[in-house]
Design a protein around this motif. Structure first.
Motif, short mmCIF file in Angstrom:
data_model
loop_
_atom_site.label_atom_id
_atom_site.label_comp_id
_atom_site.label_asym_id
_atom_site.label_seq_id
_atom_site.Cartn_x
_atom_site.Cartn_y
_atom_site.Cartn_z
N GLN A 196 1.15 -1.20 0.21
CA GLN A 196 0.00 0.30 0.27
C GLN A 196 1.05 1.43 -0.14
O GLN A 196 0.54 2.04 -0.58
CB GLN A 196 -1.13 -0.34 0.84
CG GLN A 196 -2.01 1.00 1.23
CD GLN A 196 -2.85 0.97 -0.26
OE1 GLN A 196 -2.81 0.08 -0.49
NE2 GLN A 196 -3.07 2.41 -0.21
N ASN A 199 2.02 2.08 -3.31
CA ASN A 199 1.15 2.23 -4.44
C ASN A 199 1.47 3.77 -3.90
O ASN A 199 0.97 5.06 -5.32
CB ASN A 199 -0.20 1.63 -4.00
CG ASN A 199 -0.66 0.67 -5.12
OD1 ASN A 199 -0.24 0.54 -5.91
ND2 ASN A 199 -1.60 -0.52 -4.51
N GLN A 200 1.12 4.59 -2.66
CA GLN A 200 0.68 5.74 -2.50
C GLN A 200 2.13 6.46 -2.50
O GLN A 200 1.89 7.67 -3.08
CB GLN A 200 0.67 5.98 -1.18
CG GLN A 200 -0.49 5.52 -0.56
CD GLN A 200 -1.58 5.92 -1.05
OE1 GLN A 200 -2.20 7.23 -0.94
NE2 GLN A 200 -3.08 5.68 -1.03
N LYS A 203 2.47 6.93 -6.91
CA LYS A 203 1.27 8.23 -7.79
C LYS A 203 1.69 8.94 -7.87
O LYS A 203 1.07 9.26 -8.59
CB LYS A 203 -0.13 8.31 -6.33
CG LYS A 203 -0.68 7.48 -5.78
CD LYS A 203 -2.27 7.50 -5.57
CE LYS A 203 -3.00 6.89 -5.18
NZ LYS A 203 -4.80 7.10 -4.08
N ASN A 206 1.75 8.16 -11.71
CA ASN A 206 1.25 7.81 -12.06
C ASN A 206 1.80 6.53 -12.64
O ASN A 206 1.39 6.13 -13.52
CB ASN A 206 0.95 8.71 -13.36
CG ASN A 206 0.77 10.10 -13.49
OD1 ASN A 206 -0.28 10.31 -12.45
ND2 ASN A 206 1.15 10.81 -13.91
N VAL A 208 1.02 2.87 -11.18
CA VAL A 208 -0.01 1.80 -9.79
C VAL A 208 1.08 0.92 -9.68
O VAL A 208 1.61 -0.66 -10.78
CB VAL A 208 -0.87 1.17 -10.48
CG1 VAL A 208 -1.67 -0.02 -9.74
CG2 VAL A 208 -2.46 2.72 -11.27
N SER A 211 -2.61 -3.88 -8.00
CA SER A 211 -4.29 -3.73 -8.56
C SER A 211 -5.10 -3.51 -6.72
O SER A 211 -4.46 -3.79 -5.91
CB SER A 211 -4.68 -4.49 -8.93
OG SER A 211 -4.82 -5.64 -8.78
N LYS A 212 -5.90 -3.12 -6.65
CA LYS A 212 -6.54 -2.63 -5.17
C LYS A 212 -7.38 -3.93 -4.73
O LYS A 212 -7.27 -4.62 -4.17
CB LYS A 212 -7.74 -1.90 -5.42
CG LYS A 212 -8.96 -1.75 -4.43
CD LYS A 212 -9.77 -0.60 -4.18
CE LYS A 212 -9.09 0.46 -4.59
NZ LYS A 212 -9.73 2.18 -4.44
N GLN A 264 6.10 -8.32 -7.26
CA GLN A 264 6.38 -7.12 -7.38
C GLN A 264 7.26 -6.18 -8.38
O GLN A 264 7.35 -5.17 -8.95
CB GLN A 264 4.40 -6.44 -7.18
CG GLN A 264 3.16 -7.22 -6.81
CD GLN A 264 3.00 -6.89 -8.08
OE1 GLN A 264 2.79 -7.82 -8.89
NE2 GLN A 264 2.78 -5.18 -8.30
N LYS A 268 7.72 -4.40 -12.19
CA LYS A 268 8.03 -3.42 -11.94
C LYS A 268 9.74 -2.74 -12.51
O LYS A 268 9.45 -1.59 -14.12
CB LYS A 268 6.67 -1.86 -10.90
CG LYS A 268 5.97 -2.88 -10.32
CD LYS A 268 5.50 -2.63 -11.85
CE LYS A 268 3.87 -1.90 -11.36
NZ LYS A 268 3.04 -1.96 -12.01
#
Length: 797
Positions: A196, A199-200, A203, A206, A208, A211-212, A264, A268
């Motif tokens: 999380q 993710n923040q 941001k 831009n 991600v 995913s949620k 992840q 990325k």
């Protein structure tokens, strides 16, 4: 409303956090850590399966394989912690039957006066407490700087959960339900909080990170396992047999959570490895692997497969300190550290430490063979501990060397000072003899050598020049001839009497510096050899530049001696030099003569305004003022003609229009300028050339043509720049122009066109005006000198 609820919940969270810490601290201090893991035998008895290194069981004489007969005077199977957690924590006494069938009653003192060893307090209290304080310090600083940043708040929560889990691990070792609850409920949430946070944090770019739906799936699956663990700790709803499987699932969630984070990060990184996020994802990936892999590989995986931990969690958890350092740096700094450099150094040191660590482990095995009962896990612990310590030692040594070695051992760094001094000196060298003098001086100042000679080895002639007839010189000459084919510029050659540095090459001739043996009869050490090798590289670069300059001069002299038309590149060079001189002269006139004239004009104006002056004297002074204004105007005009301002910025059409406009104010003939827009912009050299050509043609029209009308055309035609000049003046004899000094301006135009590899045609007769047609290529070809270098590379911009 959200901010208000946050302001209310934050203090409550902090109070709850402090209460939990106080409870955990009291539990750690009051309860002695016994450190025994039991297993139920085939006869319903309980045997010691494993011992923790910091536990009191080791100091009290309990060993693996011993049988626990009773706890607190009752059968071992009736003790709650034995039945529920296969542990004898919180017991006052136990009756142990050793493998020798001897029974021993062991008492554990509880409370503040308990039998806490220094090692136990160090591992169970001091290290976790210091870690928690550091995590809290990082979080506090982040809160003071970025309290409105959601990513920073998530990072603070990430730090808090790691610190809390680390600190509560000591209480969980004591089978404390609160400690168990934190470990079983909070620890699986660490990967989710990290995801999380990423993710923040991403941001702002831009991006991600996950995913949620993926986060919700993880939270749901992990929540079921956490609930099962809490139910077993606080209730009797789950049997011991079921708990074995739930605990395996718990270990699995920790491994899977760490794996998802790494997956992840890898995904990325591969996705953005060719973008500006390359270093960012590489840093986060490496830091996460370094922080969690030791705990996962040494503790979780062995427990998951039913074995014992390879290293104590108190040690592997120390790698978690990488996280606050890295993420704190990422969130507060505007720059990324060079992760590739750090990885390269650690890769080198890990390879360097592997063999010594293995040899040390084998030596310990040889010494302890038959003297101590150490399992393969123990030897693995020895190897890993020594391996990690050696790697960290080597890396730390490099950092210490970098910071303190120059201060403590300045003599060792005189070579670096020498290189700095040498590089400054050679910057002013203009001849090869000057380079040799500087090099000889630098070597003689630092090395006690018996000779420094400069030798010329000619491969084509098979000869060595600049050496005498002594035996030592003859031997050196013979050796250099033998290795002549293998000589390389910038390299070092071992000679029979000293060493040679190859500092330059001219066709088949190599320039070598012969450095004789040291007067103290010692060999050249590694620092001296590296220093000499670097000097050779520096010298070879300077020598090559000097050779190029000499070659340029030779080419210029050769072109000047030619009777044929001068080469375009030489003409371009001359015109470039001329433009540079015009620029300097215009600047000098503007900054000196023009400014002085303005100062004297203002002074004269002030005198005429401030003092009473007769009418006759006033007229004389006003006439002087008018003369000064004329001189100022002429100087400005001269500066503009020498170097028109913003010539490149205007473009070729605007540049010609400025000349035409100026000519219309000064001359008595009309100018009809017919340009067409250019598709491809011209470079500054082409714009300057056209500007000078138009300037000279209009000047010629004003002085000689006696024209009433001048027509100018300028356009691009099929890769050519087309220019046409036509006047209705008295005309001239074109053949006569070649030998007449009266038309030197037109001859200069012809040379300028030739410098740009263009064509020019003059059409004129007496009484029928003059027509000049010029075609210039948009892109010019460039000749090469015999050295294979672009002649245009010599041009001065």
């Amino acid at each position: 409303m959200a901010n208000r609820s946050y302001r209310i919940s934050a203090p409550l969270f902090l109070i709850a956090f402090l209460v939990i810490l106080l409870y955990l601290t009291l539990t750690i201090i009051k309860e002695p850590f016994i450190g025994v893991e039991l297993v139920e035998g085939s006869k319903g008895d309980y045997l010691v399966k494993a011992l923790e290194p910091a536990g009191q069981a080791v100091s009290k004489g309990i060993m693996v394989g011993d049988k626990i007969i009773s706890v607190n005077g009752a059968p071992a199977g009736e003790y709650s912690n034995v039945k529920k957690f296969f542990s004898i924590e919180k017991s006052d006494s136990v009756l142990v039957e050793h493998s020798s069938k001897e029974q021993q009653l062991i008492v554990f003192n509880r409370g503040w006066y308990g039998d806490h060893s220094s090692w136990e307090l160090f591992i169970q209290l001091y290290i976790p407490l210091i870690s928690l304080i550091l995590f809290a310090g990082f979080s506090s600083f982040l809160y003071s700087k970025r309290k409105n940043d959601i990513a920073a708040l998530m990072l603070m929560l990430f730090f808090a959960t790691i610190g809390l889990c680390y600190y509560s691990s000591a209480a969980s070792y004591r089978s404390d339900p609160v400690g168990f609850s934190i470990i079983y409920f909070v620890l699986p949430s660490v990967p989710i909080i990290f995801l999380q946070f990423m993710n923040q944090y991403m941001k702002r770019y831009n991006v991600v990170f996950i995913s949620k739906s993926g986060l919700i799936s993880m939270l749901s699956a992990f929540g079921v396992v956490e609930l099962g663990m809490l139910l077993y700790v606080w209730t009797d709803l789950i049997s011991n047999d079921a708990f074995v499987y739930i605990r395996m699932l718990y270990y699995g969630t920790l491994i899977v959570g760490n794996f998802i984070c790494i997956y992840q990060l890898v995904r990325k990184y591969l996705q953005y490895r060719n973008t500006k996020f390359n270093s960012l994802f590489k840093i986060t990936l490496v830091s996460h692997i370094v922080a969690f892999t030791p705990f996962t590989a040494m503790n979780l995986l062995p427990l998951f497969i039913g074995g014992g931990q390879i290293l104590p969690a108190a040690f592997t958890s120390l790698f978690l300190f990488v996280l606050p350092i890295v993420y704190f740096y990422l969130l507060t700094s505007n720059q990324l550290f060079d992760i590739d450099f750090i990885l390269t150094r650690f890769k080198y040191y890990t390879l360097l430490s592997a063999v010594p660590a293995l040899l040390l482990t084998l030596a310990i095995i040889g010494v302890l063979n038959g003297k101590a009962d150490i399992s393969w896990i123990g030897y693995t612990q020895i190897f890993l501990s020594s391996y990690v310590l050696m790697t960290l030692f080597l890396y730390t040594k490099e950092q210490i060397d970098h910071k303190f070695r120059p201060r403590l051992f300045k003599a060792m760094y005189s070579y670096q000072d020498s290189l700095d001094r040498f590089s400054r000196k050679v910057a002013t060298v203009m001849k090869s003899t000057d380079l040799e003098a500087v090099l000889k001086q630098e070597i003689s100042e630092l090395l006690p050598v018996n000779r420094i000679d400069f030798v010329l080895v000619d491969q084509a002639d098979g000869a060595v020049h600049k050496l005498g007839e002594s035996d030592e010189e003859k031997g050196t000459s013979l050796f250099l001839l033998q290795v002549a084919e293998s000589l390389q510029v910038g390299e070092m050659v071992e000679l029979p009497h000293g060493i040679g540095l190859v500092i330059g090459r001219q066709r088949s001739k190599y320039h070598v510096v012969w450095i004789g043996s040291k007067t103290n009869h010692t060999r050249f050490n590694s620092d001296e050899l590296r220093w000499l090798k670097t000097l050779a590289n520096y010298s070879s670069i300077v020598f090559e530049n000097l050779y190029l300059i000499e070659g340029l001069i030779e080419d210029l002299e050769s072109e000047v001696r030619k009777e044929q038309t001068t080469a375009p590149w030489v003409l371009r060079l001359l015109f470039c030099l001329s433009e540079n001189e015009r620029r300097k002269l215009a600047a000098d006139l503007h900054d000196s003569a023009l400014q002085d004239q303005l100062i004297w004009y203002r002074k004269l104006e002030g005198v005429t305004n401030d003092y009473p002056i007769s009418d006759k004297l006033g007229d004389e002074l006003n006439e002087i003022k008018e003369g000064l204004l004329d001189v100022i105007h002429q100087i400005r005009e001269t500066c503009n003609e020498l170097r028109p301002p913003l010539l490149k910025e205007m473009g070729v059409i605007e540049a010609v229009e400025s000349i035409v406009e100026h000519s219309q104010m000064r001359d008595n003939f009309a100018v009809d300028f017919r340009p067409r827009p250019f598709n491809n912009p011209l470079n500054e050299e082409q714009i300057t050339a056209i500007y000078r050509i138009v300037q000279e043609l209009l000047r010629n029209a004003a002085k000689h043509a006696q024209a009433n009308r001048v027509t100018l055309e300028l356009e691009q035609r099929k890769g050519k720049i087309y220019f046409r000049y036509k006047d209705d003046g008295i005309g001239m004899d074109v053949d006569y122009m070649k030998a007449s000094f009266e038309h030197m301006g037109l001859s200069g135009i012809k040379e300028r066109v030739a410098s740009l590899e263009g064509d020019i045609t003059f059409r004129s007769k007496r009484g029928s005006g003059l027509e000049v047609v010029i075609n210039l290529p948009e892109t010019m070809t460039t000749g090469r000198s015999e050295r294979g270098l672009l002649r245009d590379s010599y041009l001065i911009s």
